[in-house]
Design an enzyme around this catalytic site. Structure first.
Site, mmCIF file in Angstrom:
data_model
loop_
_atom_site.group_PDB
_atom_site.id
_atom_site.type_symbol
_atom_site.label_atom_id
_atom_site.label_comp_id
_atom_site.label_asym_id
_atom_site.label_seq_id
_atom_site.Cartn_x
_atom_site.Cartn_y
_atom_site.Cartn_z
ATOM 1 N N CYS A 45 0.848 -1.202 0.000
ATOM 2 C CA CYS A 45 0.000 0.000 0.000
ATOM 3 C C CYS A 45 0.880 1.247 0.000
ATOM 4 O O CYS A 45 1.457 1.609 1.037
ATOM 5 C CB CYS A 45 -0.928 -0.006 1.208
ATOM 6 S SG CYS A 45 -1.995 1.448 1.339
ATOM 7 N N CYS A 58 -0.476 4.004 2.247
ATOM 8 C CA CYS A 58 -0.279 3.754 3.680
ATOM 9 C C CYS A 58 1.181 3.940 4.098
ATOM 10 O O CYS A 58 1.463 4.543 5.136
ATOM 11 C CB CYS A 58 -0.716 2.328 4.038
ATOM 12 S SG CYS A 58 -2.381 1.899 3.519
ATOM 13 N N ASP A 59 2.106 3.397 3.315
ATOM 14 C CA ASP A 59 3.494 3.278 3.758
ATOM 15 C C ASP A 59 4.499 4.088 2.949
ATOM 16 O O ASP A 59 5.695 4.043 3.232
ATOM 17 C CB ASP A 59 3.917 1.793 3.702
ATOM 18 C CG ASP A 59 2.941 0.889 4.426
ATOM 19 O OD1 ASP A 59 2.309 1.365 5.390
ATOM 20 O OD2 ASP A 59 2.803 -0.284 4.040
#
Length: 496
Positions: free
Chosen positions: A434, A437-438
Site C-alpha cells: 500500500c 499507507c506506507d
C-alpha cells in the site's frame, strides 16, 4: 575407711553443643519443610472444569455445604475477549478470596454445559447461589463482572441464615402458648417449602427465614433467634475430609510422613524441592495457556438460524458487526484470524482520522473487542461457499455450516504477493502492498513497484511524489493498465 567415690556421670545428661554446621542444616530443613508444606497446600484460585460431573459436584457442594456463590466464566481458547478478561477474572478471584468460588468452563470441550445454560456468545459469565442463577452477562466488561460479583456475595451473606426448629418452638412457647408443637411444625414446614433451590433437610433458611423472623417481630415485638447456616470455609489442601481431619491431629514423633526428612541429605532435599517447584510451574503454565491461547472460535452452533452473518474481518466487516450488534442482532463474523490487509501491516496506521502511533493488528484487535462488547461472535474460518438456493441461507466454511437469515459480504480486496523468499519476513520493514499507507517511509529513497495493472500505475504515481526514484518492474512488453494511467507513468520524470 572406705575411699571416697567420685560422683557417677550419666553419659546422656551432658550433650555437646550443636556446631554451626548443624544449626545451618536445621534451619535449612525447617525452610524446606515450610516450602514443601506450602507447595502441597496451594491450589489455583480459578478452577478449570473438566467434566459435567465435576461441575455438578461442585455446585452441589457449595449449595449444601458452604453456601458460597459460584461465578462461572464460559470461555473458548479461540475467543479474543476471553483472553482479554481472563487476567481480570483471575485477579478478581484473588481479591475476593474465600467469599466466592471462581470456575472456568471451556465451551468447546464442555458443550453439554454450554447447551444446558444456553451460552450463545463468549465470554459469558453466570453467577450462581444455592444452585440458582442470580445474574448473567456476555462480553468482556470488567465493571459488570465486579458489580455482579459484589451483588452475589452480598446476597450470599444476607441469606446465610438458619432458623432452627427448636428455636421456633421455644419462641411460640414464650410468646403464644396456644400454638401446639404440631402447629409450630406446620408453620416451620411452610417456611422450609418456600425455600428456592435444593433443601434436602427441609430447613427454614435464607431470605425466607429472614422474612419470617421479620413478620414475627412485627406481630409480637420480638422474634426467634437465628444462627449462621454455613460457617466460613477455611483454606485447606485438596483431599477428602477424613484425610484432612487426620492430618489436623497431632502425630507422634517419628510417625509423620515427613519425619524421615531429617535423615535426607542436602542434595536429596534440593532434588525434592526442585521437583515440586517444576510441578507447580507446569500447572501455572497450563493455566496461562488456557487464558492466553490465540482466539479462533467463539461462535457456538445453535438449533436456530443466526440473524446476520458477516463474511470478512476487516474494518468494513467489523464496522458492520458493531452496528448489527448494537441493534441487538447478535451477528456472527466469519473471517480467518490472520486475514485482511490491515491485519497484515506491521507499520503504523497514520492515514485514518483519530489513529496515531498504532499498528494495523492493534486497530483490528480494538475493533474486535468493541464488536464483542456489544454481543458479536466470531468463527475464525475461511468461507468456501454460500448456499442461497433456499432459506435460511447456508454459509459453509472448512469446518462448519452456519445457517443465517442474512449475509453481509465485506471481503474487501487482497494483495497479490510475489511469493518470493524473504517477502513475508520483510513486510512492514521494506516490503509493502500500500503506497498510500506506507509511502512516507521511503521519502527520498529509490523504490521498485512490481506489476503492470491499474493498481501498480497508481502506486507508482503516488510514490513518485516523495521518493527519489521509482522503477516499475513488469513481465510483459506493455502495461495491462488503462491507457491514461500508463501514459502518465511513462511521461513522469521520476519513473522508469
Amino acid at each position: 575407711g572406705f575411699p571416697a567415690r567420685s560422683p557417677r556421670r550419666k553419659s546422656s545428661s551432658l550433650r555437646p553443643l550443636p556446631s554451626d554446621h548443624t544449626k545451618t542444616m536445621r534451619s535449612f530443613l525447617v525452610l524446606i519443610l515450610a516450602l514443601l508444606a506450602w507447595l502441597g497446600s496451594s491450589r489455583p484460585v480459578v478452577r478449570h472444569i473438566r467434566s459435567t460431573q465435576e461441575f455438578d459436584r461442585l455446585m452441589k457442594k457449595h449449595t449444601t455445604q458452604t453456601g458460597l456463590p459460584v461465578i462461572v466464566d464460559f470461555y473458548s481458547d479461540g475467543c479474543g475477549p476471553c483472553r482479554m478478561i481472563a487476567p481480570i477474572f483471575k485477579k478478581l478471584a484473588k481479591e475476593i478470596g474465600n467469599k466466592a468460588v471462581f470456575v472456568k468452563v471451556d465451551t468447546n470441550a464442555m458443550y453439554e454445559l454450554s447447551n444446558r445454560y444456553s451460552v450463545r456468545s463468549l465470554p459469558t459469565f453466570k453467577f450462581f447461589l444455592g444452585g440458582r442463577k442470580i445474574h448473567e452477562f456476555s462480553g468482556a466488561g470488567e465493571g459488570q463482572l465486579r458489580q455482579f460479583t459484589r451483588d452475589v456475595i452480598q446476597k450470599a451473606e444476607f441469606e446465610n441464615v438458619l432458623l432452627p426448629a427448636e428455636n421456633l418452638v421455644k419462641f411460640y412457647a414464650a410468646k403464644d402458648p396456644s400454638k401446639s408443637e404440631e402447629d409450630v411444625g406446620t408453620i416451620y414446614g411452610k417456611c422450609a417449602s418456600q425455600v428456592k433451590g435444593p433443601n434436602p433437610e427441609n430447613l427454614c433458611v435464607g431470605a425466607v427465614a429472614r422474612n419470617m423472623v421479620k413478620s414475627l417481630r412485627k406481630k409480637y415485638g420480638d422474634g426467634p433467634e437465628t444462627t449462621v447456616r454455613f460457617e466460613p470455609e477455611e483454606p485447606k489442601a485438596e483431599g477428602d475430609g477424613a484425610e484432612s481431619k487426620q492430618q489436623a491431629k497431632p502425630r507422634a514423633r517419628g510417625k509423620s510422613d515427613s519425619a524421615n526428612l531429617h535423615l535426607a541429605t542436602k542434595e536429596q532435599l534440593m532434588a525434592e524441592l526442585e521437583k515440586r517447584l517444576e510441578a507447580e510451574e507446569e500447572a501455572k503454565s497450563e493455566e496461562e495457556e488456557d487464558d492466553d491461547a490465540e482466539f479462533e472460535h467463539s461462535w457456538t452452533p445453535s438449533p436456530f438460524p443466526e440473524r446476520v452473518t458477516i463474511i470478512g474481518g476487516g474494518p468494513a466487516g467489523l464496522s458492520a458487526a458493531i452496528y448489527a450488534a448494537r441493534a441487538g442482532l447478535k451477528p456472527v463474523v466469519v473471517a480467518p484470524p490472520m486475514g485482511g490487509q490491515l491485519q497484515g501491516k506491521g507499520v503504523d496506521v497514520e492515514n485514518y482520522p483519530g489513529l496515531f502511533n498504532v499498528t494495523g493488528p492493534a486497530v483490528v484487535s480494538l475493533m474486535r473487542q468493541q464488536a464483542i462488547e456489544f454481543g458479536a461472535t466470531f468463527e475464525a474460518e475461511t468461507v468456501v461457499e454460500v448456499d442461497a438456493s433456499e432459506r435460511p441461507l447456508k454459509v459453509r466454511t472448512n469446518s462448519s455450516v452456519i445457517e443465517t437469515h442474512a449475509v453481509v459480504v465485506a471481503t474487501g480486496a487482497e494483495s497479490n504477493w510475489l511469493g518470493v523468499k524473504g517477502e513475508y519476513e520483510m513486510r512492514g520493514g521494506g516490503v509493502s502492498s500500500c503506497a498510500t499507507c506506507d509511502g512516507h517511509m521511503y521519502r527520498g529513497k529509490d523504490v521498485i513497484v512490481v506489476g503492470g495493472g491499474d493498481t501498480a500505475m497508481e502506486e507508482a504515481l503516488v510514490l513518485a511524489r516523495t521518493s527519489g526514484s521509482v522503477t516499475v518492474v513488469h513481465r510483459r512488453d506493455e502495461f495491462r493498465a488503462s491507457k491514461i494511467l500508463a501514459q502518465r507513468v511513462m511521461e513522469h520524470p521520476s519513473i522508469s
